[in-house]
Design a protein around this motif. Sequence first.
Motif, mmCIF file in Angstrom:
data_model
loop_
_atom_site.group_PDB
_atom_site.id
_atom_site.type_symbol
_atom_site.label_atom_id
_atom_site.label_comp_id
_atom_site.label_asym_id
_atom_site.label_seq_id
_atom_site.Cartn_x
_atom_site.Cartn_y
_atom_site.Cartn_z
ATOM 1 N N PHE A 178 -1.981 1.102 10.174
ATOM 2 C CA PHE A 178 -0.520 1.093 10.154
ATOM 3 C C PHE A 178 0.046 0.254 9.012
ATOM 4 N N ARG A 179 -0.806 -0.361 8.212
ATOM 5 C CA ARG A 179 -0.365 -1.293 7.176
ATOM 6 C C ARG A 179 -0.404 -0.704 5.764
ATOM 7 N N SER A 180 -0.747 0.578 5.620
ATOM 8 C CA SER A 180 -0.888 1.158 4.292
ATOM 9 C C SER A 180 -0.460 2.623 4.289
ATOM 10 N N ILE A 181 0.288 3.002 3.253
ATOM 11 C CA ILE A 181 0.763 4.379 3.100
ATOM 12 C C ILE A 181 0.455 4.824 1.677
ATOM 13 N N ASN A 182 -0.249 5.946 1.547
ATOM 14 C CA ASN A 182 -0.562 6.513 0.235
ATOM 15 C C ASN A 182 0.704 7.162 -0.329
ATOM 16 N N LYS A 224 1.611 13.144 1.738
ATOM 17 C CA LYS A 224 2.835 13.725 2.323
ATOM 18 C C LYS A 224 3.808 12.649 2.790
ATOM 19 N N ALA A 225 3.296 11.691 3.546
ATOM 20 C CA ALA A 225 4.164 10.631 4.080
ATOM 21 C C ALA A 225 4.770 9.815 2.946
ATOM 22 N N GLY A 226 3.954 9.416 1.997
ATOM 23 C CA GLY A 226 4.437 8.623 0.868
ATOM 24 C C GLY A 226 5.495 9.337 0.047
ATOM 25 N N LEU A 227 5.305 10.633 -0.157
ATOM 26 C CA LEU A 227 6.285 11.403 -0.933
ATOM 27 C C LEU A 227 7.617 11.493 -0.198
ATOM 28 N N LYS A 228 7.568 11.699 1.126
ATOM 29 C CA LYS A 228 8.806 11.745 1.910
ATOM 30 C C LYS A 228 9.546 10.415 1.843
ATOM 31 N N LEU A 229 8.806 9.340 2.041
ATOM 32 C CA LEU A 229 9.432 8.014 2.058
ATOM 33 C C LEU A 229 9.951 7.621 0.687
ATOM 34 N N SER A 230 9.179 7.877 -0.357
ATOM 35 C CA SER A 230 9.599 7.466 -1.699
ATOM 36 C C SER A 230 10.780 8.273 -2.221
ATOM 37 N N ALA A 231 11.042 9.427 -1.625
ATOM 38 C CA ALA A 231 12.198 10.229 -2.026
ATOM 39 C C ALA A 231 13.507 9.683 -1.455
ATOM 40 N N GLU A 232 13.412 8.731 -0.538
ATOM 41 C CA GLU A 232 14.593 8.163 0.115
ATOM 42 C C GLU A 232 14.679 6.668 -0.198
ATOM 43 N N PRO A 233 15.529 6.270 -1.152
ATOM 44 C CA PRO A 233 15.616 4.857 -1.551
ATOM 45 C C PRO A 233 15.882 3.895 -0.394
ATOM 46 N N SER A 234 16.715 4.275 0.551
ATOM 47 C CA SER A 234 17.008 3.387 1.686
ATOM 48 C C SER A 234 15.771 3.169 2.548
ATOM 49 N N ALA A 235 14.943 4.184 2.684
ATOM 50 C CA ALA A 235 13.705 4.041 3.450
ATOM 51 C C ALA A 235 12.767 3.064 2.745
ATOM 52 N N MET A 236 12.682 3.178 1.431
ATOM 53 C CA MET A 236 11.816 2.278 0.664
ATOM 54 C C MET A 236 12.322 0.833 0.753
ATOM 55 N N THR A 237 13.631 0.655 0.722
ATOM 56 C CA THR A 237 14.205 -0.683 0.848
ATOM 57 C C THR A 237 13.906 -1.265 2.222
ATOM 58 N N THR A 238 14.041 -0.444 3.247
ATOM 59 C CA THR A 238 13.746 -0.891 4.609
ATOM 60 C C THR A 238 12.284 -1.312 4.730
ATOM 61 N N LEU A 239 11.379 -0.517 4.169
ATOM 62 C CA LEU A 239 9.957 -0.864 4.218
ATOM 63 C C LEU A 239 9.684 -2.155 3.453
ATOM 64 N N ALA A 240 10.340 -2.317 2.314
ATOM 65 C CA ALA A 240 10.171 -3.557 1.533
ATOM 66 C C ALA A 240 10.651 -4.761 2.341
ATOM 67 N N MET A 241 11.747 -4.604 3.066
ATOM 68 C CA MET A 241 12.265 -5.709 3.879
ATOM 69 C C MET A 241 11.343 -6.027 5.054
ATOM 70 N N CYS A 242 10.523 -5.057 5.436
ATOM 71 C CA CYS A 242 9.551 -5.278 6.514
ATOM 72 C C CYS A 242 8.224 -5.810 5.977
ATOM 73 N N GLY A 243 8.140 -6.009 4.676
ATOM 74 C CA GLY A 243 6.936 -6.623 4.114
ATOM 75 C C GLY A 243 6.034 -5.710 3.321
ATOM 76 N N PHE A 244 6.424 -4.448 3.143
ATOM 77 C CA PHE A 244 5.598 -3.537 2.357
ATOM 78 C C PHE A 244 5.816 -3.782 0.869
ATOM 79 N N LYS A 245 4.718 -3.710 0.112
ATOM 80 C CA LYS A 245 4.770 -3.835 -1.345
ATOM 81 C C LYS A 245 3.939 -2.707 -1.939
ATOM 82 N N GLU A 246 4.309 -2.273 -3.150
ATOM 83 C CA GLU A 246 3.530 -1.237 -3.819
ATOM 84 C C GLU A 246 2.313 -1.882 -4.482
#
Length: 112
Positions: free
Chosen positions: A60-64, A68-90
Amino acid sequence: LEVRWPCGRVIRPASAAAMASLEHQIMDATARSVPSTSPAIGLLHTVLKNLAADPTNTKFRSINLSGKAGLKLSAEPSAMTTLAMCGFKEVRGRLVAEGDVDAGRCAAAAAA
């Protein structure tokens, strides 16, 4: 303790508890800014819910980002910001939740 907005405004909460409350409010607003019609919304909620439920599970700690999942999430800037605020880094083409994850913050964002 302070929060510095991009516009230059600075907010200095009176205590660590006030800072935590402010962070949760910002997280909630960011998570709510993902459009309900976005293909990323359901996935974002699932990722955060799973991470909140089991923050030590490496699955649950890593997304490629090229999957498919990574492409969906990276297409939505607000989703990426939310993930970053939860501690995710590229890291090398993946979103990785490094270090200690605030399960409460992830749960709050998933519920937003």
